[in-house]
Design a protein around this motif. Sequence first.
Motif, PDB file in Angstrom:
ATOM      1  N   GLU A   1      -7.772  -0.776  -8.351  1.00 15.91           N
ATOM      2  CA  GLU A   1      -7.527  -2.105  -8.948  1.00 15.91           C
ATOM      3  C   GLU A   1      -6.856  -3.128  -7.746  1.00 15.91           C
ATOM      4  O   GLU A   1      -5.883  -2.988  -7.369  1.00 15.91           O
ATOM      5  CB  GLU A   1      -6.564  -1.924 -10.021  1.00 15.91           C
ATOM      6  N   SER A   2      -7.353  -4.142  -8.185  1.00 14.88           N
ATOM      7  CA  SER A   2      -6.993  -5.157  -7.229  1.00 14.88           C
ATOM      8  C   SER A   2      -7.034  -6.436  -7.696  1.00 14.88           C
ATOM      9  O   SER A   2      -8.214  -7.151  -8.206  1.00 14.88           O
ATOM     10  CB  SER A   2      -7.881  -5.161  -5.745  1.00 14.88           C
ATOM     11  N   ARG A   3      -5.712  -7.203  -7.971  1.00 18.20           N
ATOM     12  CA  ARG A   3      -5.565  -8.336  -8.600  1.00 18.20           C
ATOM     13  C   ARG A   3      -4.366  -9.144  -8.273  1.00 18.20           C
ATOM     14  O   ARG A   3      -3.462  -8.529  -7.502  1.00 18.20           O
ATOM     15  CB  ARG A   3      -5.521  -8.364 -10.020  1.00 18.20           C
ATOM     16  N   LEU A   4      -4.050 -10.585  -8.444  1.00 11.11           N
ATOM     17  CA  LEU A   4      -3.145 -11.193  -8.197  1.00 11.11           C
ATOM     18  C   LEU A   4      -2.159 -10.952  -9.163  1.00 11.11           C
ATOM     19  O   LEU A   4      -2.545 -10.800 -10.296  1.00 11.11           O
ATOM     20  CB  LEU A   4      -3.578 -12.616  -8.103  1.00 11.11           C
ATOM     21  N   CYS A   5      -1.146 -10.605  -8.880  1.00  8.68           N
ATOM     22  CA  CYS A   5       0.205 -10.130 -10.003  1.00  8.68           C
ATOM     23  C   CYS A   5       1.551 -10.514  -9.191  1.00  8.68           C
ATOM     24  O   CYS A   5       1.591 -10.328  -8.122  1.00  8.68           O
ATOM     25  CB  CYS A   5      -0.076  -8.830 -10.406  1.00  8.68           C
ATOM     26  N   PRO A   6       2.369 -10.943  -9.973  1.00 10.60           N
ATOM     27  CA  PRO A   6       3.847 -11.303  -9.587  1.00 10.60           C
ATOM     28  C   PRO A   6       4.719 -10.004  -9.374  1.00 10.60           C
ATOM     29  O   PRO A   6       5.723 -10.094  -8.956  1.00 10.60           O
ATOM     30  CB  PRO A   6       4.435 -12.180 -10.864  1.00 10.60           C
ATOM     31  N   SER A   7       3.962  -8.785  -9.585  1.00 11.75           N
ATOM     32  CA  SER A   7       4.752  -7.694  -9.189  1.00 11.75           C
ATOM     33  C   SER A   7       3.734  -6.662  -8.420  1.00 11.75           C
ATOM     34  O   SER A   7       2.486  -6.996  -8.455  1.00 11.75           O
ATOM     35  CB  SER A   7       5.369  -6.990 -10.532  1.00 11.75           C
ATOM     36  N   SER A   8       4.237  -5.595  -8.103  1.00  9.20           N
ATOM     37  CA  SER A   8       3.401  -4.699  -7.293  1.00  9.20           C
ATOM     38  C   SER A   8       2.218  -3.989  -8.321  1.00  9.20           C
ATOM     39  O   SER A   8       2.691  -3.397  -9.366  1.00  9.20           O
ATOM     40  CB  SER A   8       4.195  -3.557  -6.746  1.00  9.20           C
ATOM     41  N   VAL A   9       1.103  -4.178  -8.218  1.00  8.24           N
ATOM     42  CA  VAL A   9      -0.012  -3.345  -8.862  1.00  8.24           C
ATOM     43  C   VAL A   9      -0.182  -2.044  -8.732  1.00  8.24           C
ATOM     44  O   VAL A   9      -0.111  -1.268  -9.781  1.00  8.24           O
ATOM     45  CB  VAL A   9      -1.418  -4.290  -8.413  1.00  8.24           C
ATOM     46  N   THR A  10      -0.201  -1.501  -7.479  1.00 15.81           N
ATOM     47  CA  THR A  10      -0.460  -0.051  -7.295  1.00 15.81           C
ATOM     48  C   THR A  10       0.975   0.819  -7.529  1.00 15.81           C
ATOM     49  O   THR A  10       1.819   0.345  -6.773  1.00 15.81           O
ATOM     50  CB  THR A  10      -1.244   0.140  -5.972  1.00 15.81           C
ATOM     51  N   THR A  11       0.865   1.854  -8.268  1.00 13.82           N
ATOM     52  CA  THR A  11       2.244   2.325  -8.684  1.00 13.82           C
ATOM     53  C   THR A  11       1.920   3.901  -8.357  1.00 13.82           C
ATOM     54  O   THR A  11       2.929   4.712  -8.296  1.00 13.82           O
ATOM     55  CB  THR A  11       2.491   2.438 -10.060  1.00 13.82           C
ATOM     56  N   CYS A  12       0.874   4.430  -8.083  1.00  8.20           N
ATOM     57  CA  CYS A  12       0.621   5.698  -7.586  1.00  8.20           C
ATOM     58  C   CYS A  12      -0.526   5.689  -6.649  1.00  8.20           C
ATOM     59  O   CYS A  12      -1.226   5.009  -6.448  1.00  8.20           O
ATOM     60  CB  CYS A  12       0.073   6.752  -8.642  1.00  8.20           C
ATOM     61  N   CYS A  13      -0.645   6.885  -5.864  1.00  7.03           N
ATOM     62  CA  CYS A  13      -1.753   7.123  -4.750  1.00  7.03           C
ATOM     63  C   CYS A  13      -2.944   7.350  -5.417  1.00  7.03           C
ATOM     64  O   CYS A  13      -2.841   8.366  -6.381  1.00  7.03           O
ATOM     65  CB  CYS A  13      -1.322   8.223  -3.514  1.00  7.03           C
ATOM     66  N   SER A  14      -4.100   6.802  -5.082  1.00  8.10           N
ATOM     67  CA  SER A  14      -5.332   7.424  -5.510  1.00  8.10           C
ATOM     68  C   SER A  14      -6.422   7.219  -4.309  1.00  8.10           C
ATOM     69  O   SER A  14      -6.300   6.612  -3.310  1.00  8.10           O
ATOM     70  CB  SER A  14      -6.107   6.510  -6.467  1.00  8.10           C
ATOM     71  N   LEU A  15      -7.458   8.423  -4.212  1.00  7.04           N
ATOM     72  CA  LEU A  15      -8.312   8.561  -3.372  1.00  7.04           C
ATOM     73  C   LEU A  15      -9.929   7.815  -3.641  1.00  7.04           C
ATOM     74  O   LEU A  15     -10.110   8.436  -4.633  1.00  7.04           O
ATOM     75  CB  LEU A  15      -8.482  10.075  -2.962  1.00  7.04           C
ATOM     76  N   GLY A  16     -10.295   7.105  -2.726  1.00  5.93           N
ATOM     77  CA  GLY A  16     -11.694   6.439  -3.090  1.00  5.93           C
ATOM     78  C   GLY A  16     -12.465   7.185  -1.890  1.00  5.93           C
ATOM     79  O   GLY A  16     -12.195   7.703  -0.844  1.00  5.93           O
ATOM     80  N   ARG A  17     -13.794   7.402  -2.258  1.00  2.00           N
ATOM     81  CA  ARG A  17     -14.752   7.991  -1.546  1.00  2.00           C
ATOM     82  C   ARG A  17     -16.041   7.228  -1.432  1.00  2.00           C
ATOM     83  O   ARG A  17     -16.453   6.702  -2.433  1.00  2.00           O
ATOM     84  CB  ARG A  17     -15.055   9.509  -1.908  1.00  2.00           C
ATOM     85  N   SER A  18     -16.688   7.045  -0.162  1.00  2.00           N
ATOM     86  CA  SER A  18     -17.755   6.258  -0.193  1.00  2.00           C
ATOM     87  C   SER A  18     -19.039   7.298  -0.189  1.00  2.00           C
ATOM     88  O   SER A  18     -18.856   8.542  -0.298  1.00  2.00           O
ATOM     89  CB  SER A  18     -17.824   5.595   0.979  1.00  2.00           C
ATOM     90  N   GLY A  19     -20.110   6.902  -0.276  1.00  2.62           N
ATOM     91  CA  GLY A  19     -21.525   7.531  -0.273  1.00  2.62           C
ATOM     92  C   GLY A  19     -21.954   7.796   1.086  1.00  2.62           C
ATOM     93  O   GLY A  19     -21.022   7.337   2.049  1.00  2.62           O
ATOM     94  N   ARG A  20     -22.942   8.287   1.467  1.00  7.05           N
ATOM     95  CA  ARG A  20     -23.346   8.532   2.771  1.00  7.05           C
ATOM     96  C   ARG A  20     -23.697   7.192   3.569  1.00  7.05           C
ATOM     97  O   ARG A  20     -24.605   6.310   2.693  1.00  7.05           O
ATOM     98  CB  ARG A  20     -24.525   9.479   2.855  1.00  7.05           C
ATOM     99  N   ILE A  21     -23.293   6.768   4.399  1.00  4.44           N
ATOM    100  CA  ILE A  21     -23.563   5.672   5.098  1.00  4.44           C
ATOM    101  C   ILE A  21     -24.368   5.810   6.449  1.00  4.44           C
ATOM    102  O   ILE A  21     -23.877   6.511   7.336  1.00  4.44           O
ATOM    103  CB  ILE A  21     -22.364   4.784   5.344  1.00  4.44           C
ATOM    104  N   LEU A  22     -25.476   5.300   6.465  1.00  3.64           N
ATOM    105  CA  LEU A  22     -26.551   5.604   7.611  1.00  3.64           C
ATOM    106  C   LEU A  22     -26.625   4.552   8.639  1.00  3.64           C
ATOM    107  O   LEU A  22     -26.565   3.332   8.168  1.00  3.64           O
ATOM    108  CB  LEU A  22     -27.851   5.969   7.040  1.00  3.64           C
ATOM    109  N   GLY A  23     -26.986   4.786   9.945  1.00  4.50           N
ATOM    110  CA  GLY A  23     -27.357   3.649  10.887  1.00  4.50           C
ATOM    111  C   GLY A  23     -25.977   3.113  11.632  1.00  4.50           C
ATOM    112  O   GLY A  23     -26.237   2.190  12.251  1.00  4.50           O
TER     113      GLY A  23
END
Length: 220
Positions: free
Chosen positions: A35-57
């Motif tokens: 989640e990413s947005r303009l906000c007058p307070s901190s948006v992220t309150t916990c850690c989360s892991l994101g994963r990409s697909g396979r990237i070639l080249g």
Amino acid sequence: MADSNETTINLVVLGKAQTGKSAAGNSLLGSADFESRLCPSSVTTCCSLGRSGRILGLFRRNGCESALRVRVLDTPSYPHSALGKQQVRDTVRAALAQHFGEQGLHLALLVLRADLPLCPDESDGTVQLIQELLGPTWKDFTAVLLTHADKAEEAGYSEETYLHSASSTLLSLLSSVQHKYIFLDNHNSIIKEERNIALRKLLNFIQRNNYQVLLKHSKE
């Protein structure tokens, strides 16, 4: 067993509120995991892991083309508008152990805004957090990610002229991490080539470290 023609890099983004940490993580993953947005307070309150697909080249390893997978750990800002500093430290430390304890961490990305001057003492808290999390060799495993680079470009700055005009605080920080830095736009959807340029730079930093990792649990 991982595919010998596939390489995974593990990254964590750290920084103050509204620097664009989550947006930067999304750009590197090529997704909208965080989640990413303009906000007058901190948006992220916990850690989360994101994963990409396979990237070639993107690169070759051991003489063969290697597919790339990117894993990014998004973290609460430090300091945080709702969480105490110790809470953030404990949360991030636990998430690093959970997600990267088996493979290890390749790079911590200290996220700063390119469109705002870095003043003395301003990044000290986040740098101290990185030192506490990564230990004495933190400088070898940390790169600076300068977000909102599109705004600096709109103001007439190229990367070269930007660094020529940058504060001594920023220049000293970049020097301490062996000039490992990346400029990143904060458009909602970064174009593929810009993402690939950023990933190639990160791979270069990791290759300079001979693919060494931190925080990997040793098996008895």
